[in-house]
Design a protein around this motif. Structure first.
Motif, mmCIF file in Angstrom:
data_model
loop_
_atom_site.group_PDB
_atom_site.id
_atom_site.type_symbol
_atom_site.label_atom_id
_atom_site.label_comp_id
_atom_site.label_asym_id
_atom_site.label_seq_id
_atom_site.Cartn_x
_atom_site.Cartn_y
_atom_site.Cartn_z
ATOM 1 N N VAL A 104 -2.919 -6.977 -4.507
ATOM 2 C CA VAL A 104 -2.733 -8.096 -5.535
ATOM 3 C C VAL A 104 -1.240 -8.403 -5.235
ATOM 4 O O VAL A 104 -0.387 -7.832 -4.999
ATOM 5 C CB VAL A 104 -2.772 -7.446 -6.854
ATOM 6 C CG1 VAL A 104 -2.405 -8.818 -8.013
ATOM 7 C CG2 VAL A 104 -4.132 -7.178 -7.244
ATOM 8 N N ARG A 105 -1.020 -9.694 -5.062
ATOM 9 C CA ARG A 105 0.445 -10.024 -4.575
ATOM 10 C C ARG A 105 1.000 -11.050 -5.525
ATOM 11 O O ARG A 105 0.236 -12.174 -5.691
ATOM 12 C CB ARG A 105 0.324 -10.420 -3.249
ATOM 13 C CG ARG A 105 -0.148 -9.642 -2.182
ATOM 14 C CD ARG A 105 0.318 -9.973 -0.616
ATOM 15 N NE ARG A 105 -0.007 -8.993 0.131
ATOM 16 C CZ ARG A 105 -1.437 -8.737 0.746
ATOM 17 N NH1 ARG A 105 -2.315 -9.420 0.572
ATOM 18 N NH2 ARG A 105 -1.571 -7.868 1.748
ATOM 19 N N THR A 151 -4.321 -12.871 -2.082
ATOM 20 C CA THR A 151 -4.425 -11.761 -3.212
ATOM 21 C C THR A 151 -6.024 -11.556 -3.385
ATOM 22 O O THR A 151 -6.841 -12.262 -2.981
ATOM 23 C CB THR A 151 -3.380 -12.402 -4.353
ATOM 24 O OG1 THR A 151 -3.256 -11.347 -5.269
ATOM 25 C CG2 THR A 151 -4.259 -13.518 -4.925
ATOM 26 N N THR A 161 -11.062 -11.909 -2.240
ATOM 27 C CA THR A 161 -9.799 -12.324 -1.964
ATOM 28 C C THR A 161 -9.817 -13.474 -1.556
ATOM 29 O O THR A 161 -10.537 -14.353 -1.352
ATOM 30 C CB THR A 161 -9.473 -11.202 -0.825
ATOM 31 O OG1 THR A 161 -10.387 -11.414 0.298
ATOM 32 C CG2 THR A 161 -9.246 -9.908 -0.976
ATOM 33 N N ASN A 169 2.661 -7.339 -8.261
ATOM 34 C CA ASN A 169 2.119 -6.762 -7.152
ATOM 35 C C ASN A 169 1.352 -5.462 -7.484
ATOM 36 O O ASN A 169 1.582 -4.944 -8.601
ATOM 37 C CB ASN A 169 3.135 -6.388 -6.297
ATOM 38 C CG ASN A 169 4.085 -7.603 -5.628
ATOM 39 O OD1 ASN A 169 3.412 -8.180 -4.754
ATOM 40 N ND2 ASN A 169 5.057 -7.747 -5.746
#
Lengths: 71, 966
Positions: free
Chosen positions: B714-715, B252, B262, B701
């Motif tokens: 973005v998770r 993410t 990240t 998300n």
């Protein structure tokens, strides 16, 4: 419109004028800028208070041009 | 590349870094390793070649984040035609080479080496926090170590005291194998050089700074590079000790600054164990800073608000209500106010901390639901001049480079930015280039760390008086033009020649010379001339700038002056050069891209553009107002005039972050419905009537876009906590609930559908989709038919606007002037460990590095006023006054004082004025005339503010149970 808002709009117009003195056509530059970035209410407000306000000549000319166009 | 969501395993380690040829994708050499034919780029080590082809040569001192070292002797191999057993980490693959990684001879040698390591290592593997995640353990298994003949009774380095001073990681020297990976990571990756090996031979020991130092008291900046490099449990996150080994890993994007690192969020259940920088991340290349790496605990902080709340007046305590009631109440208030005062009495502020998709929906709700263009974003107060200045000169507000570009820079000019504090991970990459020999010019009123730190020293530091950026840049241009150093070939080819001549004539005027301007700028003319010559003649010149450029009454002019300088020296359109705005917040670039400004639809198309409007009108089924709406300061003015009555603020704390706090407070107080959507009861919420609890970046998300225009996923790694039993909402879902309650038929089921809409409506995003982002990791806009793979470098074959435009930028002094009553100039900034208004970082252990804002003052100014470090001082301007404690330092020049704005108690923005940039109204945070006097403690305003805040934060049913600490 409060005195604060009126004063601020005049200040903003003058500030733009002082920053574009070297533009080949400062009046058009100021008019375009205000047209592109000020809300209709801000424009109407500044037109309402421009007479009698202390304005740079180029700022005054630009506002007059916009006001004429708007009416 | 490992997949984005996966069961936990460490990221692959190829042992040594890729060669330059490998990174450039150059031609290959072929060798045979254990019978496998292997083709790799020239300059690749045998160790890396083996790993790239699926093998694994035993190793301890090598890791691919740092240069090979050749000390552990575990990675020995045999090569046909070469004598002895060369180390595979320091031997390069040659054409036709035949390598054997496992022979009887190697087995024996490796076991002997391993035996020595293990004879001085505690054998508590089962209870060790690195159990089953330890390279020493793995390598002992790999070499088949079965016995240690020396026994464990002799002299050893066991049972040494642990250093637990850092709040996030421990140092356990007993488990150290002195591989120096931590020391090299600190040197090469972070560039702080805080760690060293003290002692010799058997007594060698990793040490942070001097022998008397702990990790916390040393120069360590807690970036985590050493922890990541450590092969054992010697340097390890406290959270791993407390929780255990992670179970899953999800890639993410960090929600702190505009670098956009990240990370792999490594989790167990729904609990984050640690955030580890992702090696394949193109913004950070496997590096991190103390904020992204460690400061994520705010998500679980007890002060986080998890239930919606409403109240009819800000004098009342909050009332917790259900989501249904909160949304119904909010929609009915907005409809009532719209009916009574008209649609232009409503507005919204999008968040630079939320995702692109969330931001897009907020501006869509304002334009399509409220029926007004009164939408703005916090970029108003940071980089709006970048948008104006670069669009005017180049034709697009885009920064011109990717971060990798710095690797090809020869002269780096940093103006009005403090990257080691504000953009630390990029600063580490910049410092790496500087250590390789690139030259450095720093233009800043303060002596920032970059000016002089280990192995980095600016060739020129121009300590200008705050507010004179344009004068300094024009003087630089004066030298370049009058000394014939301009790149006229480039200008003739790429720019409008007549405009260039007009500009060149202007800058050549005597009144723009460094000598003439020295009394104004305070910069010695000789230094300024030297810097100009260096920039014009030193090779690839890159300009990096931050809010010290934009947050001035001539912010837009300064950006254009920077653009002029880059064009005049031919530094645009290739790697290593360019104009690089360092954006502040994680998604401030994205918030601007998504149409958050009152005059622009997504992709920077003016609302008066009928064809752009038609696209949106067709997709949304409503008319779009062709006139620009109100900007944040204008909304507040309109509110005090009684014309602006309701505002929806997502993830932004304007009361703390915007200038002239009293004016902001008066504006908010004049509104009938202030809706704040945030994680905490922030300062703005003191004036709110509706509080909608938001979700953190770990709970949603979407995508963020960083300072290099890189769109990254973005998770979600845990369910949103803002609702009972996993029935919380991501922020975009809350906006959708509001839209539906206001009668809009929105039916998004996932942010990917919002991105699809953005792509349909925004030409620069036409090729962006979640599927592509999942496949490629990230994309840099523009991504469309003209640039199908995105655009790392802009203006390669010509400027977006056609010919580059030179704009004359005359120096117009700010109206904020020093005088007898206010003789000093205050400028403001940031510190490494804290972020923006501090709402997140103040709720983490990062406060050990910065628990309060301090006022930096020069020894001369301090002495004249009888002030010592640690004293309380009163900081007063024409706008207001506050108190804070002083620190006396010559980092600031005489006449200049400096502070940060991370803590609400300081109220630094009570002091800042409402002067702003002439083109964009970006506030002039960086120049305020002030006076400093000794003080006994907080001002009346601070005490009143504190009392009002405490009163305003009461929640019915929780009285006394939860008193927020601020």
């Amino acid at each position: 419109m409060s005195a604060h808002t009126a004063e601020k709009l005049i200040y903003m117009a003058n500030q733009i004028a002082r920053n574009v003195t070297h533009d080949p056509d400062p009046v058009a530059m100021i008019a375009d800028h205000i047209h592109a970035f000020w809300s209709p209410r801000m424009k109407a407000d500044v037109f309402a208070v421009m007479n009698g306000a202390e304005l740079e000549p180029t700022a005054r000319a630009a506002l007059e041009r916009l006001a004429a166009h708007a009416s | 590349m490992d997949s984005e969501r996966d069961l936990y395993r460490p990221q692959p380690d190829f042992g040594t870094p890729p060669s330059l040829a490998e990174r450039a994708g150059a031609a290959s050499v072929t060798a045979i390793i254990d019978g496998r034919e292997v083709s790799v780029a020239p300059g690749t080590t045998v160790m890396r070649a083996a790993a790239l082809s699926g093998g694994s040569i035993p190793k301890l001192c090598a890791t691919d984040s740092v240069k090979q070292f050749g000390s552990c002797r575990l990675c020995l191999v045999e090569i046909d035609g070469m004598r002895g057993t060369p180390a595979s980490c320091t031997t390069l693959v040659a054409e036709g080479m035949k390598v054997h990684t496992q022979t009887k001879k190697l087995e024996k040698l490796r076991r002997g080496v391993m035996e020595l390591y293990i004879s001085d290592h505690p054998l508590d593997c089962l209870t060790c926090s690195a159990n089953n995640d330890c390279e020493l353990q793995d390598q002992a298994a790999a070499v088949g170590l079965r016995d240690v003949r020396y026994g464990y009774e002799g002299a050893n380095n066991l049972a040494q005291p642990m250093d637990i001073s850092n709040p996030y990681f421990d140092f356990d020297p007993s488990k150290c194998i002195v591989c120096s990976r931590c020391v090299r990571a600190c040197d090469e990756v972070q560039g702080t050089l805080a760690l060293t090996i003290e002692g010799r031979g058997f007594d060698s020991k990793v040490s942070a700074g001097l022998a008397s130092d702990s990790f916390l008291s040393s120069e360590c900046v807690s970036c985590g590079a050493c922890v990541q490099a450590c092969p054992t449990a010697t340097l390890q996150e406290k959270a791993v000790k407390e929780i255990g080994k992670p179970e899953r890993a999800t890639v993410t994007t960090c929600a702190y600054c505009g670098v956009g690192c990240t990370f792999r969020a490594e989790t167990r259940g729904e609990e984050v164990v640690r955030m580890v920088p992702w090696k394949d991340g193109k913004a950070n290349r496997g590096h991190s800073c103390v904020k992204g790496r460690f400061a994520w605990g705010y998500a679980q902080h007890q002060e986080r608000i998890l239930s919606p709340m409403i109240r009819s007046s800000i004098d009342e305590p909050w009332q917790e209500v259900s989501w249904e009631e909160a949304i119904a109440h909010t929609a009915s208030e907005l409809k009532r106010i719209s009916a009574k005062y008209g649609r232009n009495a409503l507005g919204g502020i999008t968040s630079s901390r939320c995702t692109n998709e969330e931001t897009f929906l907020v501006q869509k709700l304002v334009r399509a639901g409220f029926g007004t263009n009164n939408v703005d974003t916090c970029a108003r107060v940071c980089h709006s001049p970048t948008g104006y200045g670069l669009k005017t000169t180049f034709g697009t507000s885009a920064g011109t480079q990717d971060f990798d570009s710095v690797e090809d820079s020869d002269v780096i000019l940093v103006i009005g930015a403090n990257p080691t504090d504000g953009h630390p991970v990029f600063a580490s990459r910049m410092k790496r280039r500087l250590r390789q020999g690139a030259k450095l010019i720093v233009i800043d009123p303060r002596r920032t760390d970059l000016v002089r730190s280990p192995h980095v020293e600016a060739d020129y530091h121009l300590p200008l008086r705050p507010g004179t950026n344009v004068a300094v840049l024009t003087a630089l241009a004066h030298v370049i033009v009058t000394e014939g150093l301009a790149d006229e070939t480039f200008v003739r080819e790429r720019c409008d020649w007549e405009e260039y001549r007009h500009w060149a004539d202007f800058v050549s005027l005597e009144r723009n010379s460094p000598e003439f301007l020295e009394p104004v700028t305070g910069v010695p003319a000789a230094d300024l001339r030297g810097a100009a010559r260096l920039f014009a003649t030193g090779g690839n010149g890159a300009i990096y700038y931050g809010l010290g450029v934009t947050e001035h009454s001539q912010g837009s002019s300064t950006v254009m002056a920077i653009a002029n300088l880059a064009m005049a020296t031919g530094n645009i359109g290739r790697r290593g050069v360019g104009v690089n705005p360092l954006r502040g917040q994680n998604n401030v670039q994205g918030a601007c891209d998504m149409g958050s400004f009152p005059h622009e639809l997504s992709g920077y198309r003016h609302v008066s553009d009928a064809s752009a409007r038609a696209l949106f009108e067709a997709e949304w089924g409503v008319p779009i107002d062709p006139e620009p709406g109100l900007r944040i300061p204008n909304m507040l003015d309109a509110a005090t005039d009684g014309l602006f009555k309701a505002i929806y603020i997502q993830g932004e704390d304007i009361l703390q972050s915007d200038p002239d706090t009293k004016h902001v407070a008066a504006g908010l107080a004049a509104m009938e419905c202030v809706i704040v959507q945030d994680l905490f009861l922030n300062e703005t919420a003191n004036y709110a009537h509706v509080f909608l609890p938001g979700s953190t970046f770990l709970e949603k998300n979407g995508t963020f876009t960083n300072a290099e225009r890189r769109i990254q996923p973005v998770r979600k790694v845990m369910e949103p906590r803002n609702g009972p039993n996993g029935n919380g909402y991501e922020d975009w879902e809350i906006t959708q609930l509001m839209a539906r309650a206001m009668g809009l038929d929105w039916n998004y089921t996932h942010p990917r559908e919002i991105m699809d809409e953005i792509a349909r409506l925004t030409p620069t995003f036409a090729g962006v989709s979640f599927a592509r982002l999942d496949a490629e990791g990230s994309l840099q806009w523009p991504v469309n038919d003209a640039a199908p793979d995105g655009s790392p470098i802009m203006h390669i074959d010509g400027f977006v606007r056609g010919k580059g435009k030179f704009v004359v930028t005359d120096y117009v002094p700010t109206d904020e002037r020093t005088g007898p009553r206010f003789p000093l100039l205050l400028t403001t900034g940031r510190i490494l460990s804290q972020y923006n208004v501090g709402a997140q970082t103040r709720r983490t252990a990062n406060v050990v590095w910065h628990e309060e804002d301090l006022l930096e003052i020069h020894p001369t100014d301090a002495e004249n006023r009888g002030i010592k470090s640690g004293d309380w001082v009163r900081l007063a301007s024409r706008s207001g006054e506050t108190t804070l404690r002083a620190t006396v330092t010559d980092r600031v020049a005489p006449g200049v004082v400096y502070t940060t704005f991370h803590h609400p108690a300081t109220q630094a923005n009570v002091v800042t004025t409402d002067y702003s940039d002439w083109a964009t109204n970006c506030p002039e945070y960086k120049v305020t005339a002030v006076q400093i006097t000794p003080s006994n403690g907080p001002t009346d305003w601070q005490e009143e503010y504190e009392a009002q805040a405490t009163r305003s934060r009461r929640i019915r049913g929780h009285e006394g149970a939860m008193e927020p600490a601020e």
